[in-house]
Design an enzyme around this catalytic site. Structure first.
Site, mmCIF file in Angstrom:
data_model
loop_
_atom_site.group_PDB
_atom_site.id
_atom_site.type_symbol
_atom_site.label_atom_id
_atom_site.label_comp_id
_atom_site.label_asym_id
_atom_site.label_seq_id
_atom_site.Cartn_x
_atom_site.Cartn_y
_atom_site.Cartn_z
ATOM 1 N N THR A 1 -10.492 -19.439 -44.785
ATOM 2 C CA THR A 1 -11.595 -19.806 -45.685
ATOM 3 C C THR A 1 -12.694 -18.745 -45.722
ATOM 4 O O THR A 1 -13.549 -18.787 -46.607
ATOM 5 C CB THR A 1 -12.230 -21.152 -45.273
ATOM 6 O OG1 THR A 1 -12.686 -21.026 -43.915
ATOM 7 C CG2 THR A 1 -11.247 -22.297 -45.382
ATOM 8 N N ARG B 1 -12.110 -26.221 -44.419
ATOM 9 C CA ARG B 1 -12.869 -26.398 -45.673
ATOM 10 C C ARG B 1 -11.929 -26.253 -46.870
ATOM 11 O O ARG B 1 -11.683 -25.157 -47.355
ATOM 12 C CB ARG B 1 -14.018 -25.399 -45.727
ATOM 13 C CG ARG B 1 -15.114 -25.725 -44.712
ATOM 14 C CD ARG B 1 -16.141 -24.639 -44.606
ATOM 15 N NE ARG B 1 -15.610 -23.414 -44.041
ATOM 16 C CZ ARG B 1 -16.306 -22.287 -43.907
ATOM 17 N NH1 ARG B 1 -17.563 -22.244 -44.294
ATOM 18 N NH2 ARG B 1 -15.753 -21.215 -43.376
ATOM 19 N N ASP C 1 -7.394 -29.034 -38.883
ATOM 20 C CA ASP C 1 -8.234 -28.504 -37.814
ATOM 21 C C ASP C 1 -7.283 -28.078 -36.691
ATOM 22 O O ASP C 1 -6.519 -28.915 -36.189
ATOM 23 C CB ASP C 1 -9.184 -29.630 -37.355
ATOM 24 C CG ASP C 1 -10.199 -29.159 -36.328
ATOM 25 O OD1 ASP C 1 -9.863 -28.297 -35.493
ATOM 26 O OD2 ASP C 1 -11.337 -29.675 -36.351
ATOM 27 N N ASN D 1 -5.724 -16.527 -36.527
ATOM 28 C CA ASN D 1 -7.053 -15.953 -36.723
ATOM 29 C C ASN D 1 -8.173 -16.970 -36.491
ATOM 30 O O ASN D 1 -9.266 -16.594 -36.070
ATOM 31 C CB ASN D 1 -7.120 -15.391 -38.156
ATOM 32 C CG ASN D 1 -8.530 -15.131 -38.604
ATOM 33 O OD1 ASN D 1 -9.157 -14.153 -38.202
ATOM 34 N ND2 ASN D 1 -9.065 -16.017 -39.457
ATOM 35 N N TYR E 1 -17.136 -17.444 -24.396
ATOM 36 C CA TYR E 1 -16.431 -16.836 -25.537
ATOM 37 C C TYR E 1 -15.515 -15.720 -25.021
ATOM 38 O O TYR E 1 -14.343 -15.651 -25.401
ATOM 39 C CB TYR E 1 -17.425 -16.291 -26.573
ATOM 40 C CG TYR E 1 -16.712 -15.600 -27.721
ATOM 41 C CD1 TYR E 1 -15.929 -16.333 -28.610
ATOM 42 C CD2 TYR E 1 -16.787 -14.215 -27.896
ATOM 43 C CE1 TYR E 1 -15.246 -15.700 -29.656
ATOM 44 C CE2 TYR E 1 -16.114 -13.575 -28.937
ATOM 45 C CZ TYR E 1 -15.346 -14.327 -29.812
ATOM 46 O OH TYR E 1 -14.659 -13.707 -30.831
ATOM 47 N N PRO F 1 -10.978 -6.716 -32.637
ATOM 48 C CA PRO F 1 -12.109 -6.031 -33.274
ATOM 49 C C PRO F 1 -13.386 -6.073 -32.436
ATOM 50 O O PRO F 1 -13.598 -6.984 -31.630
ATOM 51 C CB PRO F 1 -12.332 -6.837 -34.570
ATOM 52 C CG PRO F 1 -11.218 -7.844 -34.644
ATOM 53 C CD PRO F 1 -10.708 -8.028 -33.258
ATOM 54 N N VAL G 1 -17.726 -7.331 -36.523
ATOM 55 C CA VAL G 1 -17.299 -7.479 -37.915
ATOM 56 C C VAL G 1 -18.296 -8.429 -38.583
ATOM 57 O O VAL G 1 -18.534 -9.529 -38.065
ATOM 58 C CB VAL G 1 -15.886 -8.122 -38.019
ATOM 59 C CG1 VAL G 1 -15.360 -8.028 -39.444
ATOM 60 C CG2 VAL G 1 -14.911 -7.516 -37.027
#
Ligand code: NDP
Ligand code: 8X3
Length: 248
Positions: A6, A30, A55, A82, A148, A178, A181
Site C-alpha cells: 500500500t 488498507r 493483516d 516487505n 526494532y 536498506p 528510505v
C-alpha cells in the site's frame, strides 16, 4: 506476491515488477490503497493483479487468503516479505509494551506466517524466490532502536535459516537491507507526528522506495543458478546506522 504494497518500498516494488511483466498479488491492510494501486497498474501494464487484504499478524487471515487462491495464482514465483514497521523510538526502560508487541508480531511473526503459507506452494511448484526486507537495523544497533533492531536481526537470522532449508528445493532466498528510505516508515514510527517524522531525513538525500525496488528487480531477474544472498543499500550520506553526514 508483495506484502505491504500500500505504500513505500512495497508499492514501488509492485510497480516495478509490473513494469517487468510479472503478474502480481498485492497485499496489505488498507484495501482502498490496494484497489487504487491495482487500477494504476492495470492502466499502464499488461499484467494481472490480485488484491489480498489481510493483516500479516493474523495467522488465520493469512492462511485463509493463501489457501483460497485459485490453482493459477498458487504458482507464486516470488514472495517479497516487505510488510513491516517501527513503532516508537525510546530507551529500553521507557519503551511501550504495545509498540514492542506490534513490531515483533508484524516484522517477525507476520513474515513467518506468510512464508509458512507460501513456501510449500513454491516447493510443490518446483521453484521460487523469497526476498525478505531486512534493514541496516538488522546489521547494527543504534540508541533507542532496541526492539526494532531486534526484529530486523531476527529477520536476518531467519533469512539465513530459510536459505539452508530451501537449498534442496532450489528456492532462492535474498535479503535486502536498506538504510534511510523516505516512505511512510517514519510517520508510522512517530505515530503520525509529521514534524518528528521529517527529522531523520533532514540535510540528506534519503533513498526512495524506487531505489530499493531496483535492487529487488536486480535480485529476482538473475539467471536461475545465481542467488543474491544479501544486499545492504545506503544513502551516500549515511555510512552506517550512526554516522550520517547532514548538510544544513
Ligand atoms: P511504509 O510504512 O511506507 O510501508 C509499510 C507497509 O507495510 C505498508 O504497505 C503497510 O500496509 C504494511 N504493513 C504494516 N503492518 C502491516 C500488517 N500488520 N499487515 C499487513 N501489512 C502491514 O514503510 P516502508 O516501505 O519503509 O517499509 C517497508 C519495509 O522496509 C519494512 O519491513 C521496514 O521495516 C523496512 N525498512 C524500511 C526502511 C526505511 O528507512 N523506510 C529502512 C530499512 C528497512 P498497511 O498499513 O496498508 O497494512
Ligand atoms: C529502517 C532503518 O535506521 O531508520 O529500518 O531504523 S532505521
Amino acid at each position: 506476491m508483495v506484502t505491504g504494497a500500500t505504500s513505500g518500498i512495497g508499492k514501488a516494488t509492485a510497480l516495478k515488477l509490473a513494469e517487468n511483466h510479472f503478474d502480481l498479488i498485492i497485499t496489505g491492510r488498507r484495501k482502498k490503497y490496494l484497489d487504487s494501486l491495482k487500477d494504476q497498474i492495470l492502466k499502464k501494464y499488461s499484467v494481472q493483479v490480485l488484491v489480498l487484504n489481510f493483516d500479516v499478524r493474523n495467522r488465520e487471515e493469512v492462511n485463509q487468503a493463501i489457501h483460497n487462491l485459485t490453482e493459477d495464482w498458487r504458482k507464486i514465483n516470488i514472495l517479497v516479505n516487505n510488510a513491516g514497521l517501527a513503532v516508537g523510538l525510546d530507551f529500553i526502560q521507557e519503551g511501550d509494551h504495545n509498540d514492542w508487541e506490534r513490531m515483533i508480531d508484524t516484522n517477525i511473526k507476520g513474515l513467518l506466517y506468510v512464508t509458512r503459507a507460501v513456501a510449500p506452494l513454491m516447493i510443490k511448484h518446483g521453484k521460487g524466490h523469497i526476498v525478505n526486507i531486512g534493514s541496516i537495523a538488522g546489521k547494527e544497533v543504534y540508541e533507542k532502536g532496541n526492539v526494532y533492531c531486534g526484529t530486523k536481526y531476527a529477520v536476518d537470522a531467519i533469512t539465513k535459516g530459510m536459505r539452508i532449508d530451501m537449498l534442496k528445493h532450489g528456492i532462492r532466498v535474498t535479503s535486502i537491507c536498506p538504510g534511510l528510505v523516505e516512505t511512510e516508515f517514519s510517520i508510522v514510527r512517530f505515530k503520525g507526528d509529521s514534524e518528528k517524522a521529517k527529522v531523520p531525513y533532514k540535510g540528506i538525500t534519503p533513498l526512495t522506495g524506487e531505489n530499493i525496488a531496483d535492487a529487488i528487480i536486480y535480485a529476482v531477474t538473475r539467471p536461475p543458478h545465481v542467488n543474491i544472498n544479501d544486499m545492504v543499500i545506503m544513502p551516500t550520506a549515511q555510512a552506517n546506522s550512526s554516522y550520517i553526514h547532514r548538510e544544513f
